[in-house]
Each structure stands twice: as structure tokens, then as C-alpha cells.
Write a protein that holds these residues in place. Sequence first.
Motif, mmCIF file in Angstrom:
data_model
loop_
_atom_site.group_PDB
_atom_site.id
_atom_site.type_symbol
_atom_site.label_atom_id
_atom_site.label_comp_id
_atom_site.label_asym_id
_atom_site.label_seq_id
_atom_site.Cartn_x
_atom_site.Cartn_y
_atom_site.Cartn_z
ATOM 1 N N LEU A 31 0.792 -1.261 -0.034
ATOM 2 C CA LEU A 31 -0.027 -0.116 0.023
ATOM 3 C C LEU A 31 0.861 1.365 0.079
ATOM 4 C CD1 LEU A 31 -2.674 -1.034 2.583
ATOM 5 C CD2 LEU A 31 -2.886 -1.248 0.074
ATOM 6 N N SER A 32 2.045 1.028 -0.441
ATOM 7 C CA SER A 32 2.993 2.168 -0.750
ATOM 8 C C SER A 32 2.533 3.345 -1.334
ATOM 9 C CB SER A 32 4.422 1.908 -1.170
ATOM 10 O OG SER A 32 5.026 0.926 -0.356
ATOM 11 N N GLY A 33 2.456 4.605 -0.698
ATOM 12 C CA GLY A 33 1.682 5.957 -1.694
ATOM 13 C C GLY A 33 0.318 5.980 -1.155
ATOM 14 N N LYS A 34 -0.143 4.992 -0.668
ATOM 15 C CA LYS A 34 -1.591 4.929 -0.384
ATOM 16 C C LYS A 34 -1.936 5.746 0.837
ATOM 17 C CE LYS A 34 -2.854 2.662 -4.017
ATOM 18 N NZ LYS A 34 -3.341 3.302 -5.271
ATOM 19 N N THR A 35 -2.762 6.516 1.152
ATOM 20 C CA THR A 35 -3.368 7.185 2.547
ATOM 21 C C THR A 35 -4.626 6.567 3.131
ATOM 22 O OG1 THR A 35 -2.282 9.376 1.701
ATOM 23 C CG2 THR A 35 -3.827 9.349 3.630
ATOM 24 N N ILE A 54 -0.518 6.990 7.213
ATOM 25 C CA ILE A 54 -1.720 6.885 7.993
ATOM 26 C C ILE A 54 -2.062 8.076 8.692
ATOM 27 C CG2 ILE A 54 -2.555 5.771 10.363
ATOM 28 C CD1 ILE A 54 -1.968 3.682 8.153
ATOM 29 N N ALA A 55 -3.300 8.535 8.558
ATOM 30 C CA ALA A 55 -3.931 9.656 9.127
ATOM 31 C C ALA A 55 -4.659 9.048 10.503
ATOM 32 C CB ALA A 55 -4.954 10.329 8.158
ATOM 33 N N LEU A 56 -4.022 9.264 11.656
ATOM 34 C CA LEU A 56 -4.577 8.901 12.886
ATOM 35 C C LEU A 56 -5.431 9.689 13.158
ATOM 36 C CD1 LEU A 56 -3.422 6.931 15.124
ATOM 37 C CD2 LEU A 56 -1.963 8.325 15.900
ATOM 38 N N HIS A 57 -6.507 9.124 14.147
ATOM 39 C CA HIS A 57 -7.538 10.068 14.621
ATOM 40 C C HIS A 57 -8.196 9.393 15.754
ATOM 41 C CE1 HIS A 57 -11.936 10.666 15.193
ATOM 42 N NE2 HIS A 57 -11.704 11.525 14.746
ATOM 43 N N GLY A 58 -8.563 10.127 16.751
ATOM 44 C CA GLY A 58 -9.177 9.496 18.196
ATOM 45 C C GLY A 58 -9.140 10.711 19.040
ATOM 46 N N ILE A 59 -9.814 10.288 20.318
ATOM 47 C CA ILE A 59 -9.628 11.042 21.374
ATOM 48 C C ILE A 59 -8.535 10.736 22.253
ATOM 49 C CG2 ILE A 59 -11.103 11.824 23.211
ATOM 50 C CD1 ILE A 59 -13.738 11.499 21.570
ATOM 51 N N ALA A 60 -7.567 11.468 22.653
ATOM 52 C CA ALA A 60 -6.535 10.955 23.237
ATOM 53 C C ALA A 60 -5.757 12.352 23.901
ATOM 54 C CB ALA A 60 -5.678 10.085 22.423
#
Length: 267
Positions: free
Chosen positions: A4-8, A33-39
Motif C-alpha cells: 500500500l505504498s503511496g496510499k493514504t 496513516i491519518a491517525l484520529h481519536g480522542i487521546a
Amino acid sequence: MTDLSGKTALVTGSVQGIGFAIAEALASAGARIALHGIAQEAEIEQASAALQAAGAGDVHFFPGDLMQPEEIDALMAAVADWGGVDILVNNAGIQHPAPIADMPRASWNAIIAVNLSAAFHTMQHALPVMADRGFGRVVNIASVQGLIGSVHKAPYVAAKHGIIGLSKVAALEYATAGSKATGGVTVNCICPGWTETALIVPQIEARAQIIGGDRDAAIADLLAEKQPTRRTSDPSEIGRLALWLCDPMAHNVTGTAIPVDGGWTAQ
């Protein structure tokens, strides 16, 4: 090996639990990786470092309250500026068990907003772009309770049934986008049963105390009425299934709801 190189990939609720395990699996294939969360900041830094170590092409944290459509719009716009969403995993979810007669209206509204409406809003942003690119993957984390009913969980069950229906509609609408060569655009659900995350640890520990302290026996006893294998799944197992669904070779797997439930829904 999936590449998945180059994939977001945007994975909602990915700082911990199943969401993190999915992000880690995608990172191992080289995805950004577009990381997301409540932290807290420390948790975000720890998750980011772990994803980098797993092989992510890049990692960036994006905030956004999924109960607020305008914040979802801002989240999707920010990820678009970062390169756009090739893979969207709607994983974030909340829960509040109570009988229908006692369910607070605010809890109903919040659970529907986060577990169902947020997926609609993110998909509405992402799917047209995926179609233009000829490749896209949406993996919605439903639940075994998207396939069956469960007492005291009306909004959760309703939302999880709803996300399976939403996914089927989206899969049909985008079935002809792209090609076998480009990988196409697919929309699928994963429906976990008992999965060993922090959410079920208190239940396991409580049952272990009742039956004498044996953790494995406690899990088997806890699952006896629901999951025939009497074994929990590890979040990494959900991650690996999500990774396979995101492989370009899975171009003809779309509109499905795949249980990982030890035979729960086979009964």
C-alpha cells in the motif's frame, strides 16, 4: 504481501484498540496513516511512533469530533490537503447499554451520530475522490450486533445494522468505479464478536473472580452463551482482515459484512 505504498489511510478511532490494530496492519504494508481519536498528547505520540516502527510511509494525527458534521468536514478537508483518502476505515464507536424505556435521548443521538452518521459523512467526502482515482477502499467496522439483536443496546444495534445497509448501498453505487487493473472501489463491513480490547477486560476479570481466578476459563464461561468457539479474537486479527480487504486483488469483494465471531451468527 500487500503493498500500500503511496496510499493514504484514514482510520477513525485509531489511537487504541481495534482501530490502532487496523492502522498498524495498514502501516505494515507501507500506507501513510491519518491517525484520529480522542487521546492525550502522550498517547498520540506513542501510537504515531508505533505506526512508524511498523512501516508506515508517514503518520499524522488529525482531530475531529465525530458528533459534529462540521468537524467531520474539517477533518476530511485536512486529510485531503495531506494527500487525500485512498482507504477509509470507519472504526470509532461509542456505547451506552440501557433498556429502551430508560435510554437517555442524548445517548441515542450520540451513538447514532458517531456510529452511523459519521460514516455517512466521511464516505460522502471520500467516495467520489476514490472513484476519480480508480482505487478506493472503505472498511466499516460494524459488529456481530449489526447482524443480530441484543437487549439493552437499541441505539448501538440500530447503528450497526444501519452501517451494514449503508455499506451495501455505497458498494452498489460505486461498483463500476475503476477497474481490475486499478483495483476498483469497494465498500465492506467487518463484524467482530468478542474481541479482546480494554472494553471487555473488566468483564473478564469479574468473571475470573467468580470462578476461581482462571482467566482462560473466565473467557470461555463469559462467551459460552454467545461465541461457540469460546475464544476471543485479538484486535490484530481484525487488522489483518482489513488489510486483506484493502489489497488491490480484493477488487471483487464488495458489499459484504464479514463476521469474526467464532460461529456466533451461525447459530
